[in-house]
Design a protein around this motif. Structure first.
Motif, short mmCIF file in Angstrom:
data_model
loop_
_atom_site.label_atom_id
_atom_site.label_comp_id
_atom_site.label_asym_id
_atom_site.label_seq_id
_atom_site.Cartn_x
_atom_site.Cartn_y
_atom_site.Cartn_z
N ARG A 116 0.87 -1.18 0.00
CA ARG A 116 0.00 0.00 0.00
C ARG A 116 0.90 1.22 0.00
O ARG A 116 2.06 1.15 0.40
N SER A 117 0.37 2.33 -0.48
CA SER A 117 1.23 3.51 -0.52
C SER A 117 1.15 4.26 0.79
O SER A 117 0.10 4.34 1.42
N ILE A 121 -4.43 6.46 -3.01
CA ILE A 121 -3.15 7.11 -3.26
C ILE A 121 -2.72 7.97 -2.08
O ILE A 121 -3.51 8.77 -1.57
N GLY A 163 0.48 10.28 -2.11
CA GLY A 163 1.59 10.52 -3.02
C GLY A 163 2.04 11.96 -3.12
O GLY A 163 1.44 12.87 -2.55
N ALA A 164 3.13 12.12 -3.88
CA ALA A 164 3.62 13.41 -4.36
C ALA A 164 3.84 14.47 -3.27
O ALA A 164 3.37 15.59 -3.40
N PRO A 165 4.56 14.14 -2.20
CA PRO A 165 4.76 15.15 -1.15
C PRO A 165 5.60 16.34 -1.63
O PRO A 165 6.56 16.16 -2.37
N SER A 207 -6.40 10.05 -2.49
CA SER A 207 -7.55 9.70 -3.33
C SER A 207 -8.63 8.96 -2.54
O SER A 207 -9.50 8.34 -3.12
N GLY A 219 -12.25 9.17 -3.41
CA GLY A 219 -12.73 8.64 -4.69
C GLY A 219 -11.85 8.96 -5.87
O GLY A 219 -11.72 8.17 -6.78
N ASN A 220 -11.26 10.16 -5.89
CA ASN A 220 -10.31 10.46 -6.97
C ASN A 220 -9.23 11.40 -6.42
O ASN A 220 -9.44 12.04 -5.38
N PRO A 221 -8.10 11.48 -7.10
CA PRO A 221 -6.97 12.21 -6.51
C PRO A 221 -7.21 13.71 -6.41
O PRO A 221 -7.56 14.36 -7.40
N ILE A 255 -8.26 14.10 -12.23
CA ILE A 255 -7.01 13.83 -11.51
C ILE A 255 -6.37 15.16 -11.15
O ILE A 255 -6.11 15.98 -12.02
N THR A 294 -2.94 16.14 -9.07
CA THR A 294 -1.79 15.54 -8.38
C THR A 294 -0.54 16.38 -8.60
O THR A 294 -0.60 17.43 -9.23
N GLU A 295 0.58 15.90 -8.08
CA GLU A 295 1.89 16.55 -8.22
C GLU A 295 1.86 18.01 -7.74
O GLU A 295 2.25 18.92 -8.47
#
Lengths: 180, 432
Positions: B224-225, B246, B248-250, B264, B267-269, B290, B292-293
């Motif tokens: 798992r992330s 997710i 992610g992307a700190p 996420s 439901g979505n990022p 999406i 992200t980043e």
């Protein structure tokens, strides 16, 4: 739970699924190879007495697919570039998995979403998740319940095939259906 | 195009828990500057019990200056004399050799593993000393001291701060029966690479804290992330985010108190802000697409991020204290992974066009976009703390390698590793 009808349903589904094994992937083994090596098959009693079989016409030659985390249970759904739309040829396969889940509520799957290596890595994580969620929606609409389906995205981190060309990339844009 | 191999590295390994392989990086300059400043770095004098000092400081300085692409160094065998202090310099000799600046020095052993390093930078034309220092040092910090001295010389001669005494982090992976992922930290020249995390599952997205003491990263251990923050000095880490889906992307806030990240679980990022002390999450973006980043702007006022809300991934920015997200990239059908230059003037990104993914630089004020690299799978740009060089990952054969390009595009170098795939470089801030 193990009523004859259910067993038959599972066998039929198993046949459907094993027929699809290796779809689009040269790496997958067929389910039957693995079944021959299962502990159940090798631990048959081989005493001295002679035995003979009862001839039953029309024996259903089902293939076990319920061994925990064995590779033949892995099914793979492939995607177009930057797309999370399930291609039509995979819809019936995913539906078969969904029905399998509906028949046995004890079964659980993990959907592993993947992307090809192009573009940035965290965006690919998001893309991999969206692909896995597309497969999840179809699983649920064909009988699976949300408690049976887990989703994880690896983005481009775990390519199935290494190579910087479309042949490799098309193998890497995928969702793996892994039974727990 | 001038080609030469600057250095071959066999990193000195400190004994840390996870160190198993030295991820040796080879640095090759693939395209140099048009005009360079001629310097001579004279071999340092040595007074000690051994035949040689533990590190050849003048060689390290020379390699550093050459690697910057802005200097050419006189070959040792072409030197007529080898002075070790400013007092012994024959200026006329060096002028004949077309040397503009001279670096001289000596290392003296004062006790077991104790040294005094003396160094002077001399302007041959004006016959004046520009830099002069004497440092006490032990063997362990001699190499860092050589990098620090290079910083002083570089700043004096170019007017820009040097980044020789900084570090880079990067991720490696090796295939095979037991795939292994490592997060490495190395000196900026590739030496002294140490693995600080090893895992059988992927490691991603290393991000330096503004004080250079900690790294945030994503790890998939236990399938798992999770986002971790790990201390560079102690190796201790804590998991700060392990939601479903997710993590992610700190990206650190400029004051080091918060992280922007991607979750996420709804439901979505979307982009969230995590307050490290209060351990609280707050949601920054909320779209069905999406998002992200995230990348914190250097002025701390807004967050840059990638979103496909317009159909294709493009860069947007959103104010931290109320307001709508605004799209900022329009050229090409793929712009993602944006990072700010330290002064906030530029945004570097992965720019996809005509099925090629290259690093492009967007001037924040004018919106002018310039493509800097010529690969087809370039990704993960990271600015040097002086904003002059961008490190990025690129395809080299079947493995990923790291490359560097100056923001004016004139200078390129390649950092290759023998140990599988190298990617996701992150250049540290200045050492404090």
């Amino acid at each position: 739970m193990n009523s004859p009808t259910n067993y038959l349903t599972m066998c039929v589904l198993a046949l459907m699924l094993s027929a699809c094994a290796g779809f689009g992937s040269s790496r997958q083994e067929t389910a039957s190879t693995q079944a021959d090596e299962s502990p159940a098959a090798s631990s048959a009693d081989s005493g001295d007495a002679e035995t003979s079989a009862v001839d039953i016409p029309g024996l259903i030659n089902g293939v076990r697919i319920d061994q925990e985390s064995s590779p033949e249970n892995v099914r793979t759904v492939y995607f177009e570039y930057d797309s999370s739309e399930v291609r039509s040829e995979f819809i019936s396969i995913i539906a078969a998995h969904g029905e399998l889940l509906s028949v046995d509520r004890g079964r659980r799957v993990v959907l592993e979403g993947h992307a090809d290596e192009r573009g940035s890595r965290e965006y690919n994580i998001a893309l991999g998740e969206r692909r896995a969620l597309s497969v999840r929606r179809l699983l649920l609409s064909s009988g699976g319940s949300s408690s049976q389906v887990q989703v994880i995205s690896y983005g481009e981190e775990r390519p199935a095939v290494v190579g910087q060309n479309e042949a490799a990339w098309s193998q890497n844009r995928r969702v793996k259906i892994r039974y727990e | 195009m001038k080609k030469f191999i600057a250095i071959l590295v066999s990193g000195m390994l400190l004994m840390v828990s996870f160190t198993s392989i030295a991820s040796r990086l080879t640095i090759e300059i693939t395209q140099g500057e048009q005009t360079t400043t001629p310097v001579a770095i004279v071999p340092f004098g040595w007074q000690g019990t051994e035949l040689e000092p533990p590190h050849d400081i003048s060689r390290i300085i020379e390699a550093n200056l050459k690697r910057s692409g802005r200097f050419t160094a006189l070959n040792r065998q072409d030197m007529l004399t080898r002075p070790t202090s400013g007092a012994g310099v024959n200026f006329r000799n060096w002028r004949l050799l077309n040397v503009d600046y001279l670096v001289v020095g000596k290392v003296r052993e004062t006790a077991q593993d104790e040294y005094v390093v003396q160094v002077q930078l001399i302007n041959i034309l004006s016959e004046k000393q520009l830099v002069g220092f004497s440092y006490p040092a032990n063997g362990k910090i001699l190499r860092r001291l050589a990098n620090h001295i290079t910083d002083l010389i570089y700043e004096k001669l170019t007017g820009e701060r040097g980044t020789f005494n900084t570090r880079i982090a990067y991720v490696t992976s090796t295939d095979g029966k037991e795939p292994a992922y490592h997060l490495y930290v190395a000196d900026a020249d590739g030496y002294n690479a140490q693995s600080i995390v090893r895992s059988a599952e992927p490691i991603m997205s290393p991000a330096w804290s503004p004080d250079g003491q900690r790294l945030a990263y994503v790890s998939f251990e236990n399938r798992r992330s999770r986002i971790y923050i790990q201390s560079i000095l102690t190796g201790q880490r804590e998991s700060i985010s392990s939601f479903k889906g997710i993590n992610g992307a700190p990206s650190w806030s400029p004051d080091g108190r918060k992280l922007a990240l991607t979750l996420s679980h709804e439901g979505n990022p979307d982009i969230y802000i995590f307050d490290i002390n209060a351990r609280k999450f707050s949601q920054l973006t909320n779209s069905a697409a999406i998002d992200t980043e995230p990348e914190w702007s250097p002025d701390g006022k807004h967050v840059l991020f990638t979103s496909d809300r317009g159909g294709k991934p493009q860069l947007y920015k959103i104010p931290l204290f109320g307001g709508q997200a605004v799209r900022i990239t329009y050229e090409g059908d793929y712009n993602a992974g944006g990072v700010y230059s330290p002064d906030g003037r530029y945004i570097a990104m992965v720019h996809g066009r005509d099925k090629r993914y290259r690093i492009a630089l967007l001037e924040a004020d004018t919106g002018r976009l310039q493509i800097l690299t010529d690969g087809f799978l370039d990704e993960a740009p990271s600015f040097a703390p002086n904003g002059r060089i961008l490190l990025y990952a690129t395809a080299g054969g079947n493995n990923g390698v790291l490359s560097a390009v100056s923001v004016d595009g004139r200078y390129q170098q390649r950092l290759a590793s023998q140990d599988g795939d190298v990617r996701e470089p992150a250049w540290s801030p200045y050492n404090q």
